[in-house]
Motif scaffolding. Structure first.
Motif, mmCIF file in Angstrom:
data_model
loop_
_atom_site.group_PDB
_atom_site.id
_atom_site.type_symbol
_atom_site.label_atom_id
_atom_site.label_comp_id
_atom_site.label_asym_id
_atom_site.label_seq_id
_atom_site.Cartn_x
_atom_site.Cartn_y
_atom_site.Cartn_z
ATOM 1 N N ASN B 30 1.185 -1.224 -0.064
ATOM 2 C CA ASN B 30 0.196 -0.065 0.083
ATOM 3 C C ASN B 30 0.513 1.800 0.413
ATOM 4 O O ASN B 30 0.337 2.310 -0.171
ATOM 5 N N ALA B 31 2.520 0.972 0.326
ATOM 6 C CA ALA B 31 3.159 2.181 0.572
ATOM 7 C C ALA B 31 4.048 2.456 -0.688
ATOM 8 O O ALA B 31 4.317 1.296 -1.033
ATOM 9 N N MET B 32 4.257 3.585 -1.362
ATOM 10 C CA MET B 32 5.429 3.710 -2.376
ATOM 11 C C MET B 32 6.635 4.773 -2.345
ATOM 12 O O MET B 32 5.346 5.698 -1.531
ATOM 13 N N TYR B 33 7.712 4.251 -2.329
ATOM 14 C CA TYR B 33 8.780 5.412 -2.277
ATOM 15 C C TYR B 33 9.789 5.691 -3.428
ATOM 16 O O TYR B 33 9.918 4.628 -3.466
ATOM 17 N N TRP B 34 9.690 6.972 -3.395
ATOM 18 C CA TRP B 34 11.640 7.529 -4.344
ATOM 19 C C TRP B 34 12.368 7.657 -3.545
ATOM 20 O O TRP B 34 12.109 8.918 -2.567
ATOM 21 N N TYR B 35 13.636 7.106 -3.496
ATOM 22 C CA TYR B 35 14.448 7.740 -2.949
ATOM 23 C C TYR B 35 15.634 8.166 -3.712
ATOM 24 O O TYR B 35 15.979 7.305 -5.051
ATOM 25 N N LYS B 36 16.669 8.948 -3.725
ATOM 26 C CA LYS B 36 17.486 9.175 -4.127
ATOM 27 C C LYS B 36 19.144 8.602 -3.968
ATOM 28 O O LYS B 36 19.616 8.670 -1.870
ATOM 29 N N GLN B 37 19.201 8.035 -4.254
ATOM 30 C CA GLN B 37 21.511 7.224 -3.732
ATOM 31 C C GLN B 37 22.075 7.904 -4.534
ATOM 32 O O GLN B 37 22.543 7.617 -5.409
ATOM 33 N N SER B 38 22.811 8.919 -3.475
ATOM 34 C CA SER B 38 24.827 9.189 -4.441
ATOM 35 C C SER B 38 25.609 8.380 -3.626
ATOM 36 O O SER B 38 25.547 7.808 -2.260
ATOM 37 N N ALA B 39 27.176 9.021 -3.641
ATOM 38 C CA ALA B 39 28.035 7.644 -3.606
ATOM 39 C C ALA B 39 28.358 8.634 -2.685
ATOM 40 O O ALA B 39 28.340 9.247 -1.935
ATOM 41 N N LYS B 40 28.300 7.198 -1.373
ATOM 42 C CA LYS B 40 28.981 7.278 -0.334
ATOM 43 C C LYS B 40 28.143 8.636 1.001
ATOM 44 O O LYS B 40 28.802 9.409 1.589
#
Lengths: 109, 115
Positions: B30-40
């Motif tokens: 029921n829940a959805m997410y956007w994440y940003k992943q940058s190096a380190k």
């Protein structure tokens, strides 16, 4: 404030044991998570601790001390496939995950 | 097909382009997410949707525009991005939001390069 600290990189030998530490300073606490992320792949769930003590799951164990704001992930009988990044995250009082920058674990033969 | 699927896996775009990232989950979450992943750097939560309603927007610039047409699909529309937006964008889903043992299932990510 909210802060998660874990080592940037660790190296260990195949067949050995390694402990990856994580400390947190979060307003409120609703549990501590560990995820594994192989290069170029999705992070995958490893463990969740909400009570103090050690949770064992096969070769992997996770420990929590709420009074010390401290957790560790223990990997036994290391295999080459365990080379990955290990992400620590704690859940604050609003059920939001606060993430560490991850520990890159390198396994050598 | 099971799990969380993201497309495209790799995207290169100029600063004046418009593109979209797509995420699809077949887990009944029921829940959805956007994440940003940058190096380190730690994962940065961008948006959260619960039952198709946006419940969080963590001070994300307006050049990122999310869309959740139904509980299985999530989009991230991109326009006039900056080179510092280059990163891995991860989609995740969970059974629900706002509970303790809220395990996230992640997609493999879309690697975005802005020229």
């Amino acid at each position: 404030g909210q802060n998660i600290d874990q080592p940037t990189e660790m190296t260990a030998t195949e067949g050995a044991i390694v402990q990856i530490n994580c400390t947190y300073q979060t307003s409120g606490f609703n549990g501590l998570f560990w995820y594994q992320q192989h290069a170029g792949e999705a992070p995958t769930f490893l463990s969740y601790n909400v009570l103090d003590g050690l949770e064992e799951k096969g070769r992997f164990s996770s420990f929590l001390s709420r009074s010390k704001g401290y957790s560790y992930l223990l990997l036994k009988e290391l295999q080459m496939k365990d080379s990955a990044s290990y992400l620590c995250a704690d859940m604050d009082s609003n059920y939001q995950l606060i993430w560490g920058a991850g520990t890159k674990l390198i396994i050598k033969p | 097909e099971t799990g969380v699927t993201q497309t495209p896996r790799h995207l290169v775009m100029g600063m004046t382009n418009k593109k979209s990232l797509k995420c699809e989950q077949h887990l009944g979450h029921n829940a959805m997410y956007w994440y940003k992943q940058s190096a380190k750097k730690p994962l940065e939560l961008m948006f959260v949707y619960s039952l198709e309603e946006r419940v969080e927007n963590n001070s994300v610039p307006s050049r990122f525009s999310p869309e959740c047409p139904n509980s299985s699909h999530l989009f991230l529309h991109l326009h006039t991005l900056q080179p510092e937006d280059s990163a891995l964008y991860l989609c995740a889903s969970s059974q629900e939001r706002g509970s303790g043992a809220n395990v996230l299932t992640f997609g493999a990510g879309s690697r975005l390069t802005v020229l």
